[in-house]
Write a protein that holds these residues in place. Structure first.
Motif, short mmCIF file in Angstrom:
data_model
loop_
_atom_site.label_atom_id
_atom_site.label_comp_id
_atom_site.label_asym_id
_atom_site.label_seq_id
_atom_site.Cartn_x
_atom_site.Cartn_y
_atom_site.Cartn_z
N LEU A 101 28.29 62.05 21.46
CA LEU A 101 28.49 61.28 20.24
C LEU A 101 29.17 59.94 20.51
O LEU A 101 29.98 59.82 21.44
CB LEU A 101 29.37 62.08 19.26
CG LEU A 101 28.95 63.52 18.98
CD1 LEU A 101 30.00 64.21 18.13
CD2 LEU A 101 27.59 63.56 18.31
N GLU A 102 28.83 58.99 19.67
CA GLU A 102 29.50 57.69 19.67
C GLU A 102 29.80 57.33 18.22
O GLU A 102 28.88 57.19 17.42
CB GLU A 102 28.62 56.62 20.32
CG GLU A 102 29.30 55.28 20.47
CD GLU A 102 28.47 54.30 21.28
OE1 GLU A 102 29.04 53.57 22.11
OE2 GLU A 102 27.23 54.28 21.09
N HIS B 196 24.37 58.38 31.23
CA HIS B 196 23.94 58.90 32.53
C HIS B 196 25.16 59.15 33.42
O HIS B 196 25.25 60.16 34.13
CB HIS B 196 22.98 57.92 33.19
CG HIS B 196 22.25 58.49 34.37
ND1 HIS B 196 22.81 58.57 35.63
CD2 HIS B 196 21.01 59.03 34.48
CE1 HIS B 196 21.94 59.11 36.46
NE2 HIS B 196 20.84 59.41 35.80
N SER B 197 26.14 58.24 33.37
CA SER B 197 27.34 58.38 34.20
C SER B 197 28.14 59.62 33.81
O SER B 197 28.66 60.34 34.67
CB SER B 197 28.22 57.14 34.07
OG SER B 197 27.56 56.00 34.58
N ILE B 198 28.25 59.89 32.50
CA ILE B 198 28.97 61.08 32.04
C ILE B 198 28.29 62.34 32.55
O ILE B 198 28.95 63.27 33.05
CB ILE B 198 29.05 61.10 30.50
CG1 ILE B 198 30.06 60.07 30.01
CG2 ILE B 198 29.43 62.49 29.98
CD1 ILE B 198 30.06 59.89 28.51
N CYS C 171 35.58 64.17 30.15
CA CYS C 171 34.71 63.09 30.65
C CYS C 171 34.30 62.14 29.54
O CYS C 171 34.32 60.91 29.72
CB CYS C 171 33.46 63.69 31.32
SG CYS C 171 33.76 64.57 32.87
N THR C 172 33.90 62.68 28.39
CA THR C 172 33.46 61.82 27.29
C THR C 172 34.63 61.04 26.70
O THR C 172 34.48 59.87 26.35
CB THR C 172 32.79 62.65 26.19
OG1 THR C 172 33.66 63.72 25.78
CG2 THR C 172 31.47 63.23 26.68
N ASN C 173 35.78 61.66 26.62
CA ASN C 173 36.94 60.98 26.04
C ASN C 173 37.33 59.75 26.86
O ASN C 173 37.70 58.70 26.31
CB ASN C 173 38.11 61.95 25.96
CG ASN C 173 39.31 61.34 25.25
OD1 ASN C 173 39.25 60.98 24.09
ND2 ASN C 173 40.41 61.19 25.98
N TYR D 250 39.51 68.89 39.10
CA TYR D 250 38.48 67.99 38.59
C TYR D 250 39.07 66.59 38.41
O TYR D 250 40.29 66.40 38.46
CB TYR D 250 37.91 68.51 37.28
CG TYR D 250 38.88 68.52 36.12
CD1 TYR D 250 38.94 67.47 35.20
CD2 TYR D 250 39.75 69.60 35.92
CE1 TYR D 250 39.82 67.48 34.14
CE2 TYR D 250 40.64 69.62 34.85
CZ TYR D 250 40.67 68.56 33.97
OH TYR D 250 41.54 68.57 32.92
N SER D 251 38.18 65.63 38.21
CA SER D 251 38.59 64.23 38.02
C SER D 251 38.60 63.88 36.55
O SER D 251 37.69 64.25 35.80
CB SER D 251 37.64 63.29 38.77
OG SER D 251 37.68 63.53 40.15
N ALA D 252 39.63 63.15 36.14
CA ALA D 252 39.73 62.61 34.78
C ALA D 252 39.98 61.11 34.94
O ALA D 252 41.11 60.67 35.10
CB ALA D 252 40.86 63.27 34.02
N GLY D 253 38.90 60.33 34.94
CA GLY D 253 39.02 58.93 35.30
C GLY D 253 39.39 58.83 36.77
O GLY D 253 38.73 59.41 37.63
#
Length: 268
Positions: free
Chosen positions: A118-119, A139-141, A194-196, A67-70
């Motif tokens: 969350l933000e 949306h991107s996440i 992804c969120t991090n 998977y991709s992380a950044g």
């Protein structure tokens, strides 16, 4: 994996509270870890007593996901736990696999997990059920999550905004219970990564906010024997009635697994 640009891989397992425990290795030692596994402290992970705590995690290569992380490529593989060269009987994955094998019929399950984005510890929006997802970073996440799952051959059926602000639901493929649970473990890990990377957070906590809808994990179960659906098709069969009766009879014991924290009961 090196050809895919992966430099490091994660090899992990779930503890008895459902937390992911893992180690990170350079990809050059993948073959060694894949064949021999790695040792770890079973006491610090809650599996065994301190006096005899040596355990070994051995990767199940069927669970390997890239998977991709950044801009970075990573890989995750889920492990089985062994003690003295034998499967650890209280390893959650081993217990599930053993139970499924003991059945005289085939079981298929489908999962619909819910989660909040969350933000700063608060929901990312004030929208509700099936509202449009207007924030670009949200949306991107979500699209990155779906794309990464599909690249890992996990076909997402749907994703939509749930009733709570910042709450979403995703539907995972229907299939073998062990494989479906492995996919769910990967989903949770992937979403948090992804969120991090975008400065946000995610929680699957049953009741993260007072006065707002809780997160559920809807589980759809089918039982099949000789190509026949034991629960019936249009109407619930006698076997289906017994199944429902069993759930009701053993509901208190089942809650040890399905509602294992105090927070679970804040949702009910």
């Amino acid at each position: 994996m090196e050809q895919a640009g992966v430099k490091f891989f994660e090899a992990g397992f779930l503890d008895l509270e459902g937390n992911m425990r893992l180690r990170i290795f350079p990809v050059k030692v993948f073959d060694k870890i894949a064949s021999e596994g790695y040792g770890f402290d079973g006491y610090s992970t809650g599996f065994v007593g301190i006096e005899d705590s040596d355990l070994v995690a051995i990767p199940d290569l069927s669970t390997l996901r890239i998977y991709s992380a950044g801009d970075e490529k990573r890989a995750l593989v889920i492990c089985d736990i062994y003690k003295d060269d034998k499967p650890l009987e209280i390893d959650p994955r081993y217990m599930l696999r053993t139970f499924v094998k003991s059945l005289t019929y085939s079981v298929k399950v489908g999962l619909e997990p819910e989660f909040y984005l969350l933000e700063g510890g608060n929901p990312v929006d004030q929208s509700s059920y099936m509202y449009s997802i207007l924030r670009v970073n949200v949306h991107s996440i979500l699209t990155e999550l779906v794309n990464s799952l599909q690249e890992a051959h996990i076909e997402v059926t749907l994703l939509h905004h749930e009733v709570g602000p910042g709450q979403f639901e995703i539907t995972l493929p229907y299939g073998d219970p062990v494989e479906v649970c492995d996919n769910y473990v990967f989903l949770k890990h992937l979403l948090r990564v992804c969120t991090n990377f975008r400065g946000l957070g995610a929680t699957f906590m049953p009741k993260p906010f007072t006065g707002k809808p809780g997160n559920g994990l809807h589980i759809h179960i089918s039982a099949i024997k000789r190509d026949a659906h034991l629960f019936g098709k249009e109407e619930l069969s006698e076997e289906g009635m017994y199944f429902m009766g069993g759930l009701l009879k053993y509901a208190r014991s089942i809650c040890l697994y399905t509602n294992s924290t105090v927070n679970s009961y804040k949702r009910l």
